[in-house]
Write a protein that holds these residues in place. Structure first.
Motif, PDB file in Angstrom:
ATOM      1  N   GLU A   1     100.832  65.811  88.020  1.00 18.89           N
ATOM      2  CA  GLU A   1     101.563  66.166  89.238  1.00 18.89           C
ATOM      3  C   GLU A   1     100.743  65.749  90.463  1.00 18.89           C
ATOM      4  O   GLU A   1      99.517  65.831  90.475  1.00 18.89           O
ATOM      5  CB  GLU A   1     101.799  67.672  89.266  1.00 18.89           C
TER       6      GLU A   1
ATOM      7  N   ASP B   1      97.695  67.539  85.047  1.00 18.83           N
ATOM      8  CA  ASP B   1      98.938  67.350  84.294  1.00 18.83           C
ATOM      9  C   ASP B   1      99.767  66.178  84.827  1.00 18.83           C
ATOM     10  O   ASP B   1     100.884  65.946  84.389  1.00 18.83           O
ATOM     11  CB  ASP B   1      99.776  68.624  84.293  1.00 18.83           C
TER      12      ASP B   1
ATOM     13  N   LEU C   1      92.382  72.612  88.213  1.00 21.05           N
ATOM     14  CA  LEU C   1      93.027  71.463  87.576  1.00 21.05           C
ATOM     15  C   LEU C   1      93.174  70.265  88.513  1.00 21.05           C
ATOM     16  O   LEU C   1      93.729  69.246  88.128  1.00 21.05           O
ATOM     17  CB  LEU C   1      94.401  71.870  87.037  1.00 21.05           C
TER      18      LEU C   1
ATOM     19  N   MET D   1      96.764  66.369  90.116  1.00 15.67           N
ATOM     20  CA  MET D   1      96.497  67.446  89.162  1.00 15.67           C
ATOM     21  C   MET D   1      96.281  66.868  87.764  1.00 15.67           C
ATOM     22  O   MET D   1      96.743  65.761  87.455  1.00 15.67           O
ATOM     23  CB  MET D   1      97.669  68.430  89.146  1.00 15.67           C
TER      24      MET D   1
ATOM     25  N   ILE E   1      97.866  75.828  97.407  1.00 13.20           N
ATOM     26  CA  ILE E   1      98.551  74.930  96.473  1.00 13.20           C
ATOM     27  C   ILE E   1      99.522  75.712  95.579  1.00 13.20           C
ATOM     28  O   ILE E   1      99.808  75.329  94.452  1.00 13.20           O
ATOM     29  CB  ILE E   1      97.572  74.079  95.639  1.00 13.20           C
TER      30      ILE E   1
ATOM     31  N   LEU F   1     100.489  66.481  94.567  1.00 10.62           N
ATOM     32  CA  LEU F   1     100.902  67.401  95.620  1.00 10.62           C
ATOM     33  C   LEU F   1     100.664  66.761  96.982  1.00 10.62           C
ATOM     34  O   LEU F   1      99.681  66.041  97.167  1.00 10.62           O
ATOM     35  CB  LEU F   1     100.093  68.700  95.543  1.00 10.62           C
TER      36      LEU F   1
ATOM     37  N   LYS G   1     101.112  78.352  93.105  1.00 11.24           N
ATOM     38  CA  LYS G   1     100.645  79.062  91.919  1.00 11.24           C
ATOM     39  C   LYS G   1      99.827  78.165  90.992  1.00 11.24           C
ATOM     40  O   LYS G   1      99.471  78.562  89.897  1.00 11.24           O
ATOM     41  CB  LYS G   1     101.841  79.635  91.156  1.00 11.24           C
ATOM     42  N   ARG G   2      99.541  76.952  91.441  1.00 13.31           N
ATOM     43  CA  ARG G   2      98.782  76.019  90.603  1.00 13.31           C
ATOM     44  C   ARG G   2      97.313  76.418  90.561  1.00 13.31           C
ATOM     45  O   ARG G   2      96.775  76.963  91.514  1.00 13.31           O
ATOM     46  CB  ARG G   2      98.933  74.605  91.140  1.00 13.31           C
ATOM     47  N   ASP G   3      96.676  76.078  89.465  1.00 15.60           N
ATOM     48  CA  ASP G   3      95.270  76.392  89.256  1.00 15.60           C
ATOM     49  C   ASP G   3      94.404  75.356  89.973  1.00 15.60           C
ATOM     50  O   ASP G   3      94.440  74.174  89.623  1.00 15.60           O
ATOM     51  CB  ASP G   3      94.970  76.386  87.754  1.00 15.60           C
TER      52      ASP G   3
END
Length: 94
Positions: A83, A81, A55, A79, A48, A85, A50-52
């Motif tokens: 977002e 926030d 989250l 996510m 995914i 994906l 650089k996403r954590d």
């Protein structure tokens, strides 16, 4: 099959529509994709970017459109926030 994840932190488990050997798991601080093979679940290591992964809050496998000749394992991942994906298999597409 056995997942070595704390049950209290597992929120969702979903199987792919097109390939029932693919399963994704989301929970508190957990985002994993596994492939069932030889009576065991083997990590598929989703990418995914650089996403954590902690989250990730929700997921949904998306079936192929009716009449489609291609078979792609698409997974939508939500996510914290806001977002969303799009993944194909374990690869990030959008």
């Amino acid at each position: 099959m056995f997942l070595n994840l704390p049950l209290s932190s597992t929120l969702q488990c979903a199987f792919s529509y097109g390939d029932s050997s693919l399963v994704s798991v989301v929970g508190q601080g957990i985002f994993k994709v596994f492939r069932a093979a030889d009576a065991a679940l083997k990590p598929a290591n989703p990418n995914i970017g650089k996403r954590d992964p902690s989250l990730v809050t929700c997921q949904a496998w998306v079936p192929d459109p009716p009449g489609s000749n291609e078979s792609k394992e698409r997974l939508l991942v939500g996510m914290a926030d806001g977002e969303v994906l799009l993944m194909e298999g374990t690869d990030l597409k959008a």
